[in-house]
Design an enzyme around this catalytic site. Sequence first.
Site, PDB file in Angstrom:
ATOM      1  N   LYS A   1       0.783  -1.239   0.000  1.00  0.00           N
ATOM      2  CA  LYS A   1       0.000   0.000   0.000  1.00  0.00           C
ATOM      3  C   LYS A   1       0.820   1.297   0.000  1.00  0.00           C
ATOM      4  CE  LYS A   1      -4.338  -1.506   0.216  1.00  0.00           C
ATOM      5  NZ  LYS A   1      -5.525  -0.966  -0.451  1.00  0.00           N
TER       6      LYS A   1
ATOM      7  N   ASP B   1      -8.525  -1.463   6.439  1.00  0.00           N
ATOM      8  CA  ASP B   1      -8.536  -2.777   7.062  1.00  0.00           C
ATOM      9  C   ASP B   1      -7.181  -3.057   7.702  1.00  0.00           C
ATOM     10  OD1 ASP B   1     -11.155  -3.717   6.401  1.00  0.00           O
ATOM     11  OD2 ASP B   1     -10.507  -3.838   4.325  1.00  0.00           O
TER      12      ASP B   1
HETATM   13  C1  LIG Z   1      -3.036  -7.090   1.245  1.00  0.00           C
HETATM   14  C2  LIG Z   1      -4.083  -6.495   0.392  1.00  0.00           C
HETATM   15  N1  LIG Z   1      -4.286  -7.013  -0.823  1.00  0.00           N
HETATM   16  C3  LIG Z   1      -5.229  -6.535  -1.640  1.00  0.00           C
HETATM   17  C4  LIG Z   1      -6.024  -5.483  -1.241  1.00  0.00           C
HETATM   18  C5  LIG Z   1      -7.132  -5.060  -2.158  1.00  0.00           C
HETATM   19  O1  LIG Z   1      -7.063  -3.768  -2.565  1.00  0.00           O
HETATM   20  P1  LIG Z   1      -8.393  -3.024  -3.042  1.00  0.00           P
HETATM   21  O2  LIG Z   1      -9.192  -2.701  -1.834  1.00  0.00           O
HETATM   22  O3  LIG Z   1      -7.874  -1.864  -3.756  1.00  0.00           O
HETATM   23  O4  LIG Z   1      -9.144  -3.958  -3.924  1.00  0.00           O
HETATM   24  C6  LIG Z   1      -5.836  -4.900   0.017  1.00  0.00           C
HETATM   25  C7  LIG Z   1      -6.643  -3.747   0.457  1.00  0.00           C
HETATM   26  O5  LIG Z   1      -6.622  -3.325   1.566  1.00  0.00           O
HETATM   27  C8  LIG Z   1      -4.843  -5.415   0.854  1.00  0.00           C
HETATM   28  O6  LIG Z   1      -4.624  -4.923   2.079  1.00  0.00           O
END
Ligand SMILES: Cc1ncc(COP(=O)(O)O)c(C=O)c1O
Length: 408
Positions: A79, A126
């Site tokens: 992120k 989250d």
């Molecule tokens: C580890 C991880 N993978 C994938 C995602 C998915 O991203 P998005 O919410 O943009 O679909 C998140 C989102 O918080 C994440 O924390």
Amino acid sequence: MEKINKIYGIKAVISDKKANEQPSFLSESETKGVRNFHTTVEGYKATPLVSLDNLAKELGVSKVYVKDESYRFGLNAFKGLGVTYAIAKVLCEKLDVDINSVSFDYFKSPEVAEKIKDMVFVTATDGNHGRAVAWAATQLGCKSIVYMPKDSSLRRLQHIKDAGADASILDVNYDDAVRKSKEKAEEIGGYIVQDTAWEGYEKVPNWICQGYTTMAAEALDQMKLEGVIRPTHVFLQAGVGSFAGGILGYYANIFKAQLPITTIVEPEKAACIYKSALANDDKPHAVTGDLDTIMAGLACGEPNTVTWEILRDFASAYVSCPDYVAARGMRVLANPIGSDEKVVSGESGAVGLGLVSLLMEREELKELKDKLQLDENSVILCFSTEGDTDPDHYKKVVYDGKNPSIFE
Ligand SMILES: Cc1ncc(COP(=O)(O)O)c(C=O)c1O
């Protein structure tokens, strides 16, 4: 749209859409400065692209590549890419400078620091996005306020506090936590840095998506070093769909008619992209309720309104998965075969690989495997978007076998 019958809890929709115009904000020219900017952020280094050759042999495909984002900026998840770029763009707008002419350190220089020191960045998360916002804000001498949905991991909360944020867990689900962060930003004159778009709030989330293109570009460069020009298949997990949309939109621009067959993967209790594809009316559809899943990063019920259109127009399939699929992916990546490298992959990072392993190994899933044209020539790319961001739960799954396997 073609619906594939539920097998072992796995549901899929196959797309019959013909792709529209590529999303221009994710074009090569629009995003070319993004990676340059990232190279100026302290700690930037391309994350490893792991080639699991023995696993590929075992599964009967040509290649399995996993981009290991646990190494990103020391944050154990991808992120930071979106957050650093988006916050920098917000600051550039405020300071009236061109991002192509500055580095991340520019914002830390005394005269700039003085101008931005009272800025407060607000977000809901989250876990991973909020940690990245806290980390970036602290480096810039700014404050951050981070809201988490109910039942969030206390370890993840602590990580965000340790990164410098005023962070708390609210008694609402993810989508309501996003609304609370918007209200809070408005109340205090703060800057909302949310990794999802809604009508009227698109600029910052689009910058976040542009930030994600760095890992997509790195992966292609790393494959090229092995003589691979493009993957045949990409598996992208989705919460709100910003990550998947950013990567897919970028690859749509790069590969045009040669776009890899791309599958969007979600937890069954928060499968808002799958639900939207199934509705087949071009509009995004929300899932409500507790969004209960071990894949905390994917526990989002309302699609990003901008990236939904990319996922709608360019993805080949949408798959809704029970939690055991993610648990299986975590275990497969934690137990490499022979000389394959181990990848520490958390719940939201491992679901794509978990699905790939099931599709290739379980005869009952042959219909979906065939629709996706997975075979011995397939070159598969997955993104492990997080490491063990909740280490206690990671151990429960990987060491103690918590969460059911397909056979139970
Ligand atoms: C580890 C991880 N993978 C994938 C995602 C998915 O991203 P998005 O919410 O943009 O679909 C998140 C989102 O918080 C994440 O924390």
